[in-house]
Design an enzyme around this catalytic site. Structure first.
Site: not given
Ligand code: DHB
Ligand code: FE
Length: 281
Positions: A12, A59, A193, A240
């Site tokens: 995303h 977030h 990431h 995530e």
């Protein structure tokens, strides 16, 4: 009755949204990323569901350290794209499905999963970027969307196993909703990431591809992977990926799903982009 027809998995990355919104998707850096979603956009047109149940993470946009729901289900009639500091993305507002959302909340909470009911919430890139990748830039999103936010930002975060079992409870809930609805479930975020600290920029192609293999063929085994392995192997934001197990847990267990599309690309901003489409049989 309602049924889950397919699941979609995708990263995303916020810069993907910015690339689309600023007309940069044909630039050499972005072209290979969007190429991986050409099949998917066509597939979405041919397989438009009645509702998307979209598992994503907020977030620190709608929630903050003041309030941290582990699992939050959006029961509102609509959700506005959030302002994450640069103004809201110029994308359509998200139309909800309060009736199905309330039914899923009822069923899943009675199945011992504690959900937070959210009746007002703006949705950030975690939800809007997957919609943009799968649907392009339409005037309106093709169907109602139920936002389902998972805390993967502030520890303690839910385990992969809990996410996988929650997916099963969501499937059960959908299958006892008394309307003939085709429902897709999307798992978003990831892949490897890390955005901060000495390991910022970490990408692990071997981990990511093994994760995709196991998500397809051995989701129950994959669901036992502990948090520390995600963080070590896939970076702090790689956690995530537990959200993908919710979508996978919602797929039928009677027959293996059909893999319709698989895509992996590095880099997009600081993130490895992974994407799968699985159809129920
Ligand atoms: C990036 C990735 C994310 O998942 C996120 O939430 C923010 C930024 C990035 O790669 O830049
Ligand atoms: Fe993120």
């Amino acid at each position: 009755m309602a049924k889950i027809t397919a699941s979609v998995y995708t990263s995303h990355v916020p810069a993907i949204g910015a690339a689309l919104d600023l007309g940069k998707s044909a630039e050499p850096y972005w072209q290979p990323v969007f190429k991986g979603y050409e099949f998917s956009k066509q597939w979405m047109k041919e397989n438009t569901p009645d509702v998307i149940f979209l598992v994503y993470n907020d977030h620190a946009t709608a929630f903050s350290l003041e309030m941290i729901p582990t699992f939050a289900i959006g029961c509102a009639a609509e959700f506005e794209p959030a302002d994450e500091g640069w103004g809201p993305r110029p994308v359509p507002k998200v139309i909800g499905h309060p009736e199905l959302a309330a039914h899923i909340a009822q069923s899943v909470i009675q199945d011992d999963f504690d959900l937070t009911i959210v009746n007002k919430m703006d949705v950030d890139h975690g939800l809007t970027v997957p919609l943009s990748l799968m649907c392009g830039q339409p005037e309106a999103w093709p169907c109602p969307v139920i936002p389902f936010a998972v805390n993967v930002v502030q520890y303690p975060v839910p385990s992969g196993r809990r996410c996988y079992n929650l997916g099963k409870a969501i499937r059960k809930a959908v299958e006892c909703f008394d309307q003939d609805l085709k429902v897709q479930i999307w798992g978003t975020g990831g892949m490897s990431h890390q955005l901060q600290g000495p390991r910022a920029g970490l990408i692990n192609k071997a981990f990511d591809n093994a994760f995709l293999d196991r998500l397809i063929a051995d989701p129950a085994g994959l669901s036992t992977l502990p948090h520390i392995d995600y963080v070590r192997e896939a970076g702090s934001e790689g956690i995530e990926l537990v959200m993908w197990l919710i979508a996978r847990g919602a797929m039928s267990e009677d027959k293996a799903p059909t893999l319709r599309h698989r895509f992996y690309h590095v880099p997009a901003s600081n993130t490895a982009v992974g994407h799968l489409i699985l159809e129920n049989n």
